[in-house]
Design an enzyme around this catalytic site. Structure first.
Site, PDB file in Angstrom:
ATOM      1  N   ASN A   7      10.060 -26.619 -32.486  1.00  0.00           N
ATOM      2  CA  ASN A   7      10.187 -25.559 -31.652  1.00  0.00           C
ATOM      3  C   ASN A   7      11.775 -24.908 -31.738  1.00  0.00           C
ATOM      4  O   ASN A   7      12.634 -25.424 -31.057  1.00  0.00           O
ATOM      5  CB  ASN A   7       9.960 -25.993 -30.240  1.00  0.00           C
ATOM      6  CG  ASN A   7       9.701 -24.665 -29.334  1.00  0.00           C
ATOM      7  OD1 ASN A   7      10.347 -23.349 -29.931  1.00  0.00           O
ATOM      8  ND2 ASN A   7       9.367 -24.859 -28.220  1.00  0.00           N
ATOM      9  N   ARG A  90       6.232 -24.091 -33.743  1.00  0.00           N
ATOM     10  CA  ARG A  90       5.858 -23.090 -32.922  1.00  0.00           C
ATOM     11  C   ARG A  90       6.355 -21.830 -33.396  1.00  0.00           C
ATOM     12  O   ARG A  90       7.658 -21.748 -33.595  1.00  0.00           O
ATOM     13  CB  ARG A  90       6.620 -23.731 -31.509  1.00  0.00           C
ATOM     14  CG  ARG A  90       6.075 -22.411 -30.356  1.00  0.00           C
ATOM     15  CD  ARG A  90       6.782 -22.716 -29.148  1.00  0.00           C
ATOM     16  NE  ARG A  90       6.504 -21.768 -28.379  1.00  0.00           N
ATOM     17  CZ  ARG A  90       7.229 -21.247 -27.577  1.00  0.00           C
ATOM     18  NH1 ARG A  90       8.554 -21.344 -27.500  1.00  0.00           N
ATOM     19  NH2 ARG A  90       6.875 -20.377 -26.760  1.00  0.00           N
ATOM     20  N   HIS A 179       2.057 -18.205 -24.497  1.00  0.00           N
ATOM     21  CA  HIS A 179       1.610 -19.634 -23.941  1.00  0.00           C
ATOM     22  C   HIS A 179       0.340 -19.934 -24.509  1.00  0.00           C
ATOM     23  O   HIS A 179      -0.544 -20.680 -23.665  1.00  0.00           O
ATOM     24  CB  HIS A 179       1.629 -19.801 -22.336  1.00  0.00           C
ATOM     25  CG  HIS A 179       2.954 -19.473 -21.731  1.00  0.00           C
ATOM     26  ND1 HIS A 179       3.012 -18.807 -20.387  1.00  0.00           N
ATOM     27  CD2 HIS A 179       4.077 -19.920 -21.868  1.00  0.00           C
ATOM     28  CE1 HIS A 179       4.233 -18.876 -19.969  1.00  0.00           C
ATOM     29  NE2 HIS A 179       4.952 -19.575 -20.828  1.00  0.00           N
ATOM     30  N   ARG A 240      12.099 -13.816 -14.440  1.00  0.00           N
ATOM     31  CA  ARG A 240      11.441 -12.544 -14.724  1.00  0.00           C
ATOM     32  C   ARG A 240      10.752 -12.021 -13.692  1.00  0.00           C
ATOM     33  O   ARG A 240      10.029 -12.557 -13.046  1.00  0.00           O
ATOM     34  CB  ARG A 240      10.409 -12.732 -16.105  1.00  0.00           C
ATOM     35  CG  ARG A 240      11.173 -13.016 -17.205  1.00  0.00           C
ATOM     36  CD  ARG A 240      10.228 -13.539 -18.206  1.00  0.00           C
ATOM     37  NE  ARG A 240      10.614 -14.456 -19.362  1.00  0.00           N
ATOM     38  CZ  ARG A 240       9.877 -15.430 -19.769  1.00  0.00           C
ATOM     39  NH1 ARG A 240       8.715 -15.154 -19.570  1.00  0.00           N
ATOM     40  NH2 ARG A 240      10.550 -16.258 -20.786  1.00  0.00           N
ATOM     41  N   GLU A 384       2.128 -28.879 -25.255  1.00  0.00           N
ATOM     42  CA  GLU A 384       1.924 -27.838 -26.319  1.00  0.00           C
ATOM     43  C   GLU A 384       2.401 -28.689 -27.419  1.00  0.00           C
ATOM     44  O   GLU A 384       1.965 -28.461 -28.644  1.00  0.00           O
ATOM     45  CB  GLU A 384       3.106 -26.838 -26.013  1.00  0.00           C
ATOM     46  CG  GLU A 384       2.220 -25.856 -24.774  1.00  0.00           C
ATOM     47  CD  GLU A 384       3.676 -25.068 -24.386  1.00  0.00           C
ATOM     48  OE1 GLU A 384       3.445 -23.913 -24.865  1.00  0.00           O
ATOM     49  OE2 GLU A 384       4.138 -25.293 -23.548  1.00  0.00           O
TER      50      GLU A 384
END
Ligand code: ADP
Length: 397
Positions: A7, A90, A179, A240, A384
């Protein structure tokens, strides 16, 4: 087979070497501060973490250090690089081009580059990692697993914004969602745990980490999700803002004399629960502050939970019902207080919270709803890397 899961971000790179037969992690770690100075964290299964400070001017050098660590005589997880059978990358944004994972070739790289516009911070960094791995392991097959792919089944009613349609046609401005690897993994896993057919269930997945999103998965397909063109939309997150009135942008820009791009930095990096509380983006810090009387920290936690509950309500409506709600990621897996507050809003769905199980569930699979609930609620740890490993094996085997 052994799969190296990578990743790659702009200045960091996380990796795991996974044996896909046993699904066990042989080694994992990360490279930090690539292009600045460089630090490798490496951990072989069962051993302590090793930290190595060493210059990493480029991603290629960072990956070379990872490969050296993996075959190191003393603490390496494998004897030679020939034991790496495939690499799973990823990739953040696959736009409308990629609705599933794929074996990486020149055409795929070109396709990802065409989506750079949609994820200017992530896609180019992801591709740097792909190219560096290709140079160092030219004969190893590589697979790209997209964050957006799982959500490509959304109908146009869910993905179109209320903007002039030409912006969608000209610039592909629409909801994509992120996601996806986690929403896919957790929705499938919770169906297994419930003991029902994935294709027969209406599932709401609440991925509550530093970045947070909710998805509605009906009969095995994603039908809506809270993140949008970018990961800024939807829930209140660590830093965020999530959903807000777009007019706020111009209003604050004028008041504070900021450019749009400066304001976007505020919305991405200085807002969310950190912005409201002024304390932290981390729920452990927020809880401690709230418990010692900090009202803004308490408000941030309450607002976060309220928004999650609103999305659950919206998605129950979108699917005309819900069978299972799954909580995952750092907050969803660990913070029983947050889960309890969210569940407190959901009584109308016929869900009761099993307080005792909820309180003691931290990072394990567990049903946290009461036995007589009409809708089941579960905690399901996401993974993941394992999801990327499985996708990779499925494509290269
Ligand atoms: P990301 O992958 O988006 O960085 P994670 O899924 O790792 O995020 O979640 C990180 C967040 O999870 C932390 O910022 C923190 O708020 C929360 N978290 C992690 N562990 C705990 C815990 N034990 N209790 C409460 N919150 C936790």
């Amino acid at each position: 087979m052994n799969v190296l899961v990578v990743n790659c971000g702009s200045s960091s790179l996380k990796y795991q070497l996974i044996n896909s037969d046993t699904e066990s992690v042989l080694a994992k770690g990360l490279c930090e501060r690539i292009g600045i100075d460089g630090r490798l964290v490496y951990q072989k299964a069962g051993l302590d973490k090793e930290f190595t400070e060493a210059p990493m001017p480029t991603h290629k050098q960072a990956i070379q250090m990872v490969l050296d660590a993996l075959v190191n005589e003393k603490t390496g997880a494998i004897k030679s690089l020939s034991e790496i059978d495939a690499v799973g990358h990823r990739l953040v944004h696959g736009g409308e081009k990629f609705s599933s994972s794929c074996v990486i070739n020149d055409e795929v790289i070109k396709g990802v580059e065409e989506c750079n516009d949609l994820a200017p911070l992530h896609n180019p960094a992801n591709l740097i990692g792909v190219r560096a791995c290709q140079e160092l392991m030219p004969n190893v097959p590589m697979v790209g697993v997209f964050d957006t792919a799982f959500h490509q089944t959304m109908p146009a009613t869910a993905y179109i914004y209320g903007l002039p349609y030409e912006y969608y046609e000209k610039y592909k401005v629409r909801r994509y969602g992120f996601h996806g690897t986690s929403h896919s993994f957790v929705s499938k896993r919770v169906a297994e745990l419930v003991g029902k057919n994935y294709e027969d269930l209406k599932i709401i997945v609440c991925h509550l980490g530093n970045g947070a999103s909710v998805s509605a998965v009906k009969n095995g397909k994603c039908v809506d999700t809270s993140m949008g063109l970018t990961p800024l939309e939807g829930l209140l997150m660590g830093t965020r803002s999530g959903d807000l009135d777009p007019s706020i942008l111009e209003f604050i820009c004028q008041k504070e004399n900021l450019t749009v791009s400066e304001m976007l930095t505020v919305l991405n990096k200085k807002s969310g629960v950190e912005g409201i509380s002024g304390v932290s983006s981390d729920f452990r810090d927020l809880t401690a502050a709230a418990e010692s009387g900090n009202e803004k920290a308490a408000l941030a936690i309450e607002s976060f939970c309220y928004r999650v509950a609103k999305y659950v309500g919206a998605y129950a409506a979108a699917m005309n019902g819900v069978d299972v709600i799954a909580f995952t990621a750092g907050i969803g897996e660990n913070d029983d207080n947050v889960r309890s507050k969210i569940m407190g809003y959901l009584g109308y769905l016929g869900i009761g919270l099993n307080e005792e199980v909820n309180k003691k569930t931290h990072g394990d699979d567990a049903m946290i709803s009461t036995a007589d609930s009409k809708v089941q609620a579960w905690v399901v740890p996401t993974n993941e890397e394992l999801a990327i490993c499985r996708e990779t094996v499925a494509l290269v085997k």
